[in-house]
Design a protein around this motif. Structure first.
Motif, short mmCIF file in Angstrom:
data_model
loop_
_atom_site.label_atom_id
_atom_site.label_comp_id
_atom_site.label_asym_id
_atom_site.label_seq_id
_atom_site.Cartn_x
_atom_site.Cartn_y
_atom_site.Cartn_z
N PHE A 1 0.87 -1.17 0.00
CA PHE A 1 0.00 0.00 0.00
C PHE A 1 0.91 1.22 0.00
O PHE A 1 1.91 1.24 0.70
CB PHE A 1 -0.90 0.03 1.25
N PHE B 1 1.26 5.64 -0.09
CA PHE B 1 0.69 6.97 0.09
C PHE B 1 1.52 7.92 -0.76
O PHE B 1 2.74 7.81 -0.80
CB PHE B 1 0.78 7.42 1.55
N LEU C 1 -5.10 7.20 6.26
CA LEU C 1 -4.73 6.15 7.23
C LEU C 1 -5.92 5.24 7.55
O LEU C 1 -5.76 4.02 7.68
CB LEU C 1 -4.18 6.79 8.51
N LEU D 1 -6.35 2.82 4.69
CA LEU D 1 -5.41 1.69 4.78
C LEU D 1 -5.93 0.66 5.78
O LEU D 1 -5.94 -0.54 5.49
CB LEU D 1 -4.03 2.17 5.20
N GLU D 2 -6.34 1.10 6.94
CA GLU D 2 -6.82 0.17 7.96
C GLU D 2 -8.05 -0.59 7.45
O GLU D 2 -8.16 -1.80 7.65
CB GLU D 2 -7.14 0.92 9.25
#
Length: 102
Positions: free
Chosen positions: A22, A24, A38, A41-42
């Motif tokens: 992943f 950013f 964030l 992503l989680e």
């Protein structure tokens, strides 16, 4: 945007066929990605486990754990190291690459 769960990426030499990545966009040496990024992503990690694409005990690493790089930036790397699934890559970890005899 990505290649999808069942595609081999081109993210970290020696790890592409045994991991997912992943990313950013930005410089995260002195700041973190946005809270929205964030949380995305989680959510993706949770979805990966739900879909069976990640094992429930998956290991999370920062790019610099596997390659000599400043990525993902010190601030983001510090956050990654607090994640419950973070595990440093030790000297006994074998990486796989197309030229490997393993």
């Amino acid at each position: 945007m990505g290649r999808g769960w069942d595609q081999v990426g081109a993210h970290t030499l020696g790890w592409n066929n045994v991991s997912i990545s992943f990313a950013f966009t930005g410089n995260f040496t002195g700041k973190l990605p946005t809270d929205v990024a964030l949380k995305a992503l989680e959510a993706a990690l949770v979805l990966g486990v739900k879909l069976g694409k990640l094992t429930p005990d998956f290991k999370l690493h920062g790019h610099r754990d596997a390659r000599p790089t400043e990525s993902p930036g010190q601030k983001l790397y510090d956050l990654i190291r607090t994640h419950k699934h973070y595990e440093p890559i030790g000297p006994n970890i074998v990486t796989f690459s197309p030229k490997s005899l393993v």
